[in-house]
Design a protein around this motif. Structure first.
Motif, PDB file in Angstrom:
ATOM      1  N   GLU A 106       0.847  -1.187   0.000  1.00 52.04           N
ATOM      2  CA  GLU A 106       0.000   0.000   0.000  1.00 52.04           C
ATOM      3  C   GLU A 106       0.889   1.245   0.000  1.00 52.04           C
ATOM      4  OE1 GLU A 106      -3.187  -0.286   2.854  1.00 52.04           O
ATOM      5  OE2 GLU A 106      -3.451   1.891   2.674  1.00 52.04           O
ATOM      6  N   THR A 107       1.191   1.716  -1.196  1.00 52.97           N
ATOM      7  CA  THR A 107       2.020   2.907  -1.343  1.00 52.97           C
ATOM      8  C   THR A 107       1.617   3.603  -2.636  1.00 52.97           C
ATOM      9  OG1 THR A 107       4.292   3.733  -1.247  1.00 52.97           O
ATOM     10  CG2 THR A 107       3.949   1.773  -2.591  1.00 52.97           C
ATOM     11  N   ARG A 151       8.608  11.926  -0.207  1.00 51.51           N
ATOM     12  CA  ARG A 151       9.353  11.599   1.024  1.00 51.51           C
ATOM     13  C   ARG A 151      10.805  11.210   0.776  1.00 51.51           C
ATOM     14  NH1 ARG A 151       6.144  11.289   5.988  1.00 51.51           N
ATOM     15  NH2 ARG A 151       4.117  11.965   5.260  1.00 51.51           N
ATOM     16  N   THR A 152      11.106  10.754  -0.468  1.00 48.76           N
ATOM     17  CA  THR A 152      12.469  10.224  -0.699  1.00 48.76           C
ATOM     18  C   THR A 152      13.157  10.783  -1.942  1.00 48.76           C
ATOM     19  OG1 THR A 152      11.839   8.353  -2.116  1.00 48.76           O
ATOM     20  CG2 THR A 152      11.674   7.997   0.262  1.00 48.76           C
ATOM     21  N   VAL A 179      10.413   0.213  -0.727  1.00 50.22           N
ATOM     22  CA  VAL A 179      10.379   1.267  -1.747  1.00 50.22           C
ATOM     23  C   VAL A 179      11.719   2.011  -1.855  1.00 50.22           C
ATOM     24  CG1 VAL A 179       7.901   1.596  -1.386  1.00 50.22           C
ATOM     25  CG2 VAL A 179       9.514   3.061  -0.166  1.00 50.22           C
ATOM     26  N   LEU A 180      12.606   1.775  -0.895  1.00 49.14           N
ATOM     27  CA  LEU A 180      13.805   2.622  -0.787  1.00 49.14           C
ATOM     28  C   LEU A 180      15.023   2.114  -1.550  1.00 49.14           C
ATOM     29  CD1 LEU A 180      13.682   3.307   3.080  1.00 49.14           C
ATOM     30  CD2 LEU A 180      12.757   4.730   1.250  1.00 49.14           C
ATOM     31  N   GLN A 209      13.095   6.761  10.868  1.00 44.58           N
ATOM     32  CA  GLN A 209      13.267   8.103  11.429  1.00 44.58           C
ATOM     33  C   GLN A 209      14.587   8.230  12.186  1.00 44.58           C
ATOM     34  OE1 GLN A 209       9.757   9.251  13.553  1.00 44.58           O
ATOM     35  NE2 GLN A 209       8.558   9.433  11.682  1.00 44.58           N
ATOM     36  N   PHE A 264      17.291   8.579   9.675  1.00 39.87           N
ATOM     37  CA  PHE A 264      17.206   9.932   9.112  1.00 39.87           C
ATOM     38  C   PHE A 264      17.878  10.949  10.045  1.00 39.87           C
ATOM     39  CE2 PHE A 264      15.478  13.891   7.669  1.00 39.87           C
ATOM     40  CZ  PHE A 264      15.137  13.701   6.340  1.00 39.87           C
ATOM     41  N   ASN A 268      18.188   9.422   0.446  1.00 41.02           N
ATOM     42  CA  ASN A 268      16.966  10.229   0.477  1.00 41.02           C
ATOM     43  C   ASN A 268      17.341  11.659   0.090  1.00 41.02           C
ATOM     44  OD1 ASN A 268      14.765  11.863   1.381  1.00 41.02           O
ATOM     45  ND2 ASN A 268      14.147  10.221   2.759  1.00 41.02           N
ATOM     46  N   ILE A 279      17.594  14.076   2.877  1.00 39.62           N
ATOM     47  CA  ILE A 279      18.833  14.017   3.686  1.00 39.62           C
ATOM     48  C   ILE A 279      19.906  14.855   2.985  1.00 39.62           C
ATOM     49  CG2 ILE A 279      20.718  12.516   4.490  1.00 39.62           C
ATOM     50  CD1 ILE A 279      18.631  10.295   4.926  1.00 39.62           C
ATOM     51  N   ASN A 309      18.311   3.514  -3.241  1.00 34.52           N
ATOM     52  CA  ASN A 309      19.490   3.375  -2.373  1.00 34.52           C
ATOM     53  C   ASN A 309      20.165   2.037  -2.696  1.00 34.52           C
ATOM     54  OD1 ASN A 309      21.222   2.794  -0.242  1.00 34.52           O
ATOM     55  ND2 ASN A 309      19.848   3.556   1.337  1.00 34.52           N
TER      56      ASN A 309
HETATM   57  O1  UT7 Z   1      21.288   3.789   3.836  1.00 31.07           O
HETATM   58  C1  UT7 Z   1      20.526   4.139   4.938  1.00 31.07           C
HETATM   59  C2  UT7 Z   1      19.203   3.500   4.786  1.00 31.07           C
HETATM   60  N1  UT7 Z   1      18.084   4.125   5.350  1.00 31.07           N
HETATM   61  C3  UT7 Z   1      17.717   5.404   5.212  1.00 31.07           C
HETATM   62  O2  UT7 Z   1      18.353   6.222   4.670  1.00 31.07           O
HETATM   63  C4  UT7 Z   1      16.370   5.762   5.772  1.00 31.07           C
HETATM   64  C5  UT7 Z   1      16.303   7.148   6.317  1.00 31.07           C
HETATM   65  N2  UT7 Z   1      14.940   7.488   6.593  1.00 31.07           N
HETATM   66  C6  UT7 Z   1      14.082   7.928   5.639  1.00 31.07           C
HETATM   67  O3  UT7 Z   1      14.468   8.109   4.500  1.00 31.07           O
HETATM   68  C7  UT7 Z   1      12.664   8.249   6.039  1.00 31.07           C
HETATM   69  O4  UT7 Z   1      12.527   8.139   7.440  1.00 31.07           O
HETATM   70  C8  UT7 Z   1      11.627   7.294   5.352  1.00 31.07           C
HETATM   71  C9  UT7 Z   1      11.572   7.612   3.864  1.00 31.07           C
HETATM   72  C10 UT7 Z   1      11.999   5.849   5.553  1.00 31.07           C
HETATM   73  C11 UT7 Z   1      10.237   7.529   5.935  1.00 31.07           C
HETATM   74  O5  UT7 Z   1       9.879   8.886   5.780  1.00 31.07           O
HETATM   75  P1  UT7 Z   1       9.241   9.665   7.005  1.00 31.07           P
HETATM   76  O6  UT7 Z   1       8.925  11.021   6.519  1.00 31.07           O
HETATM   77  O7  UT7 Z   1      10.195   9.532   8.159  1.00 31.07           O
HETATM   78  O8  UT7 Z   1       7.904   8.879   7.224  1.00 31.07           O
HETATM   79  P2  UT7 Z   1       7.388   8.117   8.543  1.00 31.07           P
HETATM   80  O9  UT7 Z   1       8.220   6.919   8.801  1.00 31.07           O
HETATM   81  O10 UT7 Z   1       7.215   9.131   9.622  1.00 31.07           O
HETATM   82  O11 UT7 Z   1       5.956   7.649   8.076  1.00 31.07           O
HETATM   83  C12 UT7 Z   1       4.912   8.577   7.828  1.00 31.07           C
HETATM   84  C13 UT7 Z   1       3.690   7.802   7.377  1.00 31.07           C
HETATM   85  C14 UT7 Z   1       3.353   6.640   8.315  1.00 31.07           C
HETATM   86  O12 UT7 Z   1       1.954   6.552   8.374  1.00 31.07           O
HETATM   87  P3  UT7 Z   1       1.150   7.149   9.645  1.00 31.07           P
HETATM   88  O13 UT7 Z   1       1.690   6.391  10.823  1.00 31.07           O
HETATM   89  O14 UT7 Z   1       1.502   8.608   9.689  1.00 31.07           O
HETATM   90  O15 UT7 Z   1      -0.272   6.868   9.306  1.00 31.07           O
HETATM   91  C15 UT7 Z   1       3.864   5.424   7.586  1.00 31.07           C
HETATM   92  O16 UT7 Z   1       3.152   4.244   7.905  1.00 31.07           O
HETATM   93  O17 UT7 Z   1       3.925   7.217   6.099  1.00 31.07           O
HETATM   94  C16 UT7 Z   1       3.610   5.816   6.139  1.00 31.07           C
HETATM   95  N3  UT7 Z   1       4.445   5.113   5.186  1.00 31.07           N
HETATM   96  C17 UT7 Z   1       4.123   5.001   3.882  1.00 31.07           C
HETATM   97  N4  UT7 Z   1       3.062   5.416   3.185  1.00 31.07           N
HETATM   98  C18 UT7 Z   1       3.043   5.147   1.875  1.00 31.07           C
HETATM   99  C19 UT7 Z   1       5.659   4.518   5.410  1.00 31.07           C
HETATM  100  N5  UT7 Z   1       6.115   3.993   4.260  1.00 31.07           N
HETATM  101  C20 UT7 Z   1       5.181   4.284   3.311  1.00 31.07           C
HETATM  102  C21 UT7 Z   1       5.118   4.020   1.931  1.00 31.07           C
HETATM  103  N6  UT7 Z   1       4.033   4.469   1.254  1.00 31.07           N
HETATM  104  N7  UT7 Z   1       6.078   3.357   1.256  1.00 31.07           N
END
Ligand code: UT7
Length: 322
Positions: free
Chosen positions: A25-26, A34-35, A152-153, A215, A218, A252, A255, A279
């Motif tokens: 669901e995305t 977001r990315t 998705v990342l 998070q 991030f 991202n 970032i 990534n």
């Molecule tokens: O090499 C290092 C590897 N990792 C990284 O670099 C990750 C670093 N972090 C990030 O890039 C970001 O934290 C993410 C892109 C992973 C997430 O972005 P965010 O702005 O921190 O979103 P979040 O985790 O706060 O989620 C916000 C909402 C949540 O829903 P609710 O709880 O607000 O209803 C998530 O469930 O977005 C939801 N969500 C999605 N919705 C649609 C999380 N993943 C998805 C998705 N599609 N793929």
């Protein structure tokens, strides 16, 4: 140490955001906003060593060096083909680098930076005169394709650089690790051998696949990357303005924008290709370095900073004079 050639390889299969919206669901709007990621390349059975070998041959060709001249192969990966032999040895076999000593380096998305540092240390000691440094990951094999928070990342790919000892070219690096935060980003917690030893019969997806506190990663990245870049630029004795390009790990776009802002550097000096590849873990900085070189943006004497961050947690930045 001097970089004489670079190469990269991406699998052909393109997976768009719309493709992923059919399995989790995305949607494209969420992923892009977001990315910054629009699509990624996913291996269709190609292994880490096969992708790495293709990038390596391109780097050798670019440097005008024959495989048998290579003295050291360092392969950064967290998704090696098998536990033994190491994946660098498999690359050696494919490219016929019969005179090389081969080892893998494991530092997740910081892998290429750490591998380049290791090469620099070996070359500076005089133990070897040249090295083929590769970052390659088939992240798709540790992705839980039902977890929208991670699937998705990421993408698959490989990048490589051929480097030679040269005391006239500056190479300066700063690195760090924080093992206490290992659980923020994990994959492959349990192996087949663990299961057999423990007589386990069932495995939960999180025991094998990647889990991540997005998070926390991030927040760690936007704090640590500017800090380590600032440290390395200072240690190199140059000013931030003198750096032609900052090649950051491609995780991202937010970032990258935040790092640029915190450093007071124009974001145009921080090229991005994560929109095309996602990534690619240990490969990302190496692929970007190759693309920027191929686009003619780097010339002899250019000053570049590369920076990585990821699982471990690990981080590092290096100042390189081309
Ligand atoms: O090499 C290092 C590897 N990792 C990284 O670099 C990750 C670093 N972090 C990030 O890039 C970001 O934290 C993410 C892109 C992973 C997430 O972005 P965010 O702005 O921190 O979103 P979040 O985790 O706060 O989620 C916000 C909402 C949540 O829903 P609710 O709880 O607000 O209803 C998530 O469930 O977005 C939801 N969500 C999605 N919705 C649609 C999380 N993943 C998805 C998705 N599609 N793929």
């Amino acid at each position: 140490m001097e970089i004489l050639g670079t190469g990269s390889y991406l699998p052909e299969r393109v997976i768009s955001n719309d493709d992923l919206s059919k399995i989790v669901e995305t949607n494209d709007e969420w992923i892009v906003s977001r990315t910054g990621i629009k699509q990624r390349r996913i291996s269709d059975g190609e292994t880490t060593s096969q992708m790495a070998a293709k990038a390596a041959l391109e780097a050798l060709n670019d440097a005008g060096v024959k495989p048998e001249e290579v003295e050291l192969i360092l392969l950064a990966t967290m998704t090696g083909d098998e536990a033994m032999p190491n994946t660098a040895c498999k690359v050696q076999q494919v490219i016929n680098a019969v005179n090389a000593t081969c080892l893998d380096i494991s530092a997740a998305c910081t892998g290429f930076v750490f591998a380049l540092n290791t090469a620099n240390a070996y070359l500076s000691s005089g133990m070897y005169q040249n090295a083929l440094v590769i970052g390659a990951d088939t992240v798709s094999k540790v992705i839980n394709w039902s977890d929208r928070g991670t699937c998705v990342l990421f993408g698959d790919g490989a990048g490589a650089a051929f480097v030679k000892a040269n005391s006239e070219k500056a190479y300066v690096s700063m690195t760090g690790s924080d093992g206490a935060q290992g659980d923020v980003l994990q994959a492959g917690k349990i192996s087949l051998s663990n299961l057999l030893m423990q007589g386990e019969v069932s495995v939960e997806p999180d025991d094998y696949y990647m889990t991540m506190n997005g998070q926390k990663v991030f927040q760690f990245a936007v704090r640590k990357v500017p800090e380590v870049v600032r440290q390395v630029v200072e240690k190199a004795g140059v000013s931030m303005d003198e750096i032609d390009y900052f090649l950051l790990h491609q995780a991202n776009v937010r970032i990258i924008a935040s790092v640029a802002k915190r450093l007071g550097v124009p974001v145009e000096k921080m090229p991005v290709n994560l929109d095309k590849y996602g990534n690619t873990s240990a490969a990302s900085v190496a692929i970007l370095l190759n693309e920027v070189r191929r686009e003619g943006k780097l010339k002899k004497g250019s000053k570049v900073v590369i920076a990585g961050f990821g699982g471990g947690l690990t981080w590092g930045a290096s100042y390189i004079e081309l």
